[in-house]
Design a protein around this motif. Structure first.
Motif, short mmCIF file in Angstrom:
data_model
loop_
_atom_site.label_atom_id
_atom_site.label_comp_id
_atom_site.label_asym_id
_atom_site.label_seq_id
_atom_site.Cartn_x
_atom_site.Cartn_y
_atom_site.Cartn_z
N UNK A 72 75.81 -22.06 -4.51
CA UNK A 72 74.81 -22.96 -5.11
C UNK A 72 74.07 -22.34 -6.45
N UNK A 73 73.92 -23.09 -7.15
CA UNK A 73 72.81 -22.49 -8.24
C UNK A 73 71.67 -22.00 -7.81
N UNK A 74 71.31 -20.58 -8.16
CA UNK A 74 70.28 -19.97 -7.60
C UNK A 74 70.18 -19.29 -6.46
N UNK A 75 71.54 -19.28 -5.91
CA UNK A 75 71.63 -18.88 -4.38
C UNK A 75 72.35 -17.60 -4.52
N UNK A 76 72.28 -16.72 -3.43
CA UNK A 76 72.79 -15.46 -3.43
C UNK A 76 74.20 -15.36 -3.46
N UNK A 77 74.94 -14.77 -4.21
CA UNK A 77 76.38 -14.88 -4.29
C UNK A 77 76.87 -13.69 -3.29
N UNK A 78 77.70 -14.17 -2.43
CA UNK A 78 78.09 -13.07 -1.33
C UNK A 78 78.57 -11.64 -2.13
N UNK A 79 78.14 -10.48 -1.25
CA UNK A 79 78.37 -9.37 -1.69
C UNK A 79 79.83 -9.09 -2.57
N UNK B 233 74.77 -20.16 -17.63
CA UNK B 233 73.73 -19.65 -16.86
C UNK B 233 73.47 -18.02 -16.98
N UNK B 234 72.31 -17.60 -16.28
CA UNK B 234 71.93 -16.40 -16.42
C UNK B 234 72.26 -15.55 -15.11
N UNK B 235 72.75 -14.39 -15.41
CA UNK B 235 72.81 -13.73 -14.12
C UNK B 235 71.67 -12.93 -13.54
N UNK B 236 71.37 -13.11 -12.55
CA UNK B 236 70.21 -12.19 -11.93
C UNK B 236 70.38 -11.27 -10.80
N UNK B 237 69.77 -10.26 -10.47
CA UNK B 237 70.07 -9.44 -9.35
C UNK B 237 69.94 -7.95 -9.99
N UNK B 238 70.53 -7.10 -9.16
CA UNK B 238 70.57 -5.43 -9.58
C UNK B 238 72.07 -5.42 -10.36
N UNK C 58 83.24 3.21 -4.39
CA UNK C 58 83.09 1.57 -4.54
C UNK C 58 81.51 1.16 -4.59
N UNK C 59 81.27 0.50 -5.74
CA UNK C 59 80.11 -0.09 -6.01
C UNK C 59 79.69 -1.42 -5.41
N UNK C 60 78.85 -1.65 -4.84
CA UNK C 60 78.54 -3.01 -4.02
C UNK C 60 77.50 -3.81 -4.72
N UNK C 61 77.43 -4.98 -4.93
CA UNK C 61 76.35 -5.64 -5.42
C UNK C 61 76.09 -6.98 -4.48
N UNK C 62 74.88 -6.64 -3.89
CA UNK C 62 74.60 -7.77 -2.80
C UNK C 62 73.47 -8.88 -2.98
N UNK C 63 72.79 -8.74 -4.38
CA UNK C 63 71.78 -9.72 -4.55
C UNK C 63 72.21 -10.34 -6.09
N UNK C 64 73.24 -10.81 -6.52
CA UNK C 64 73.57 -11.56 -7.67
C UNK C 64 73.06 -12.96 -7.27
N UNK C 65 72.69 -13.74 -8.34
CA UNK C 65 72.54 -15.02 -8.40
C UNK C 65 72.97 -15.65 -10.00
N UNK D 208 79.64 -22.25 -9.83
CA UNK D 208 78.14 -22.51 -9.49
C UNK D 208 78.08 -23.84 -9.31
N UNK D 209 77.78 -24.54 -8.04
CA UNK D 209 77.37 -25.98 -7.86
C UNK D 209 75.88 -26.13 -7.93
N UNK D 210 75.72 -27.58 -8.25
CA UNK D 210 74.21 -28.01 -8.18
C UNK D 210 73.66 -28.20 -6.78
#
Length: 202
Positions: free
Chosen positions: A45-52, A83-88, A97-104, A131-133
């Motif tokens: 969902x838009x604004x939701x956290x993408x699974x790692x 859209x804008x990618x947010x997170x670390x 292995x690099x893990x990204x756990x807080x992207x949205x 990314x869905x509304x």
């Protein structure tokens, strides 16, 4: 005597071979030449956290360089929203292995991709994802009804959900819900806290 000498030479010879084998060099460490997505981004969902999402540092054969700790950076590739990618967005690899756990991503779109880069290594592009509304709130509904109670006593907790047109609770909603008497059969006066913000849509 000959048989004894032969046995002695055999033992000595075996020992020499054993020492020579034990003195071999350590395996050559794997050298990373590229990055690769090992866990792809999924629909969210838009604004939701993408699974790692996970990106590995690999050699030319696709073997992960488990000793690598290089920084890996993500960015939007195909910006389907836009859209804008947010997170670390830049993290160090752990065991290669690099893990990204807080992207949205804030805006809906079909076919977003992410790109991964790390210094001079060959970069990578993820598979497409959507990314869905978030659902639109259209009504409220009682999920726990008021119950029979002695006059003046506290009514057992009543719950009201913020819902879409299909009656599905919108768990992202924090809208304020206000309660009042409908059919005043007493007539009576309703006391307590009448306006409460929703938590997880309720």
């Amino acid at each position: 005597m000959r048989s004894i000498r032969l046995a002695t030479f055999a033992v000595v010879g075996a020992a020499a071979i054993s020492v020579a084998c034990g003195g071999g060099s350590s395996p050559t460490p794997i050298t990373a030449t590229k990055v690769a997505f090992t866990v792809q981004p999924g629909n969210t969902l838009a604004g939701g956290t993408i699974a790692a999402v996970k990106v590995a540092l690999q050699d030319a054969n696709g073997t992960t360089a488990t000793g690598a700790t290089d920084q890996v950076t993500l960015a939007i590739g195909n910006n389907a929203g836009p859209g804008t990618l947010s997170g670390t967005l830049t993290v160090p690899a752990v065991s290669g292995v690099a893990t990204f756990s807080n992207l949205s991503i804030d805006n809906p779109g079909t076919g977003y991709t992410l790109t991964a880069s790390s210094g001079s290594l060959t970069g990578a592009t993820s598979s497409g994802f959507n990314i869905t509304a978030p659902p639109t709130p259209t009504k409220v509904g009682f999920t726990v009804q008021p119950s029979n109670t002695v006059a003046g006593a506290t009514i057992a907790a009543v719950k009201v959900a913020i819902q879409d047109v299909n009656g599905v609770t919108i768990t992202t909603s924090t809208a304020v819900v206000t309660m009042a008497i409908g059919n005043n059969a007493g007539p009576g006066t309703l006391s307590g806290t009448f306006s409460v913000p929703a938590v997880n849509g309720v």
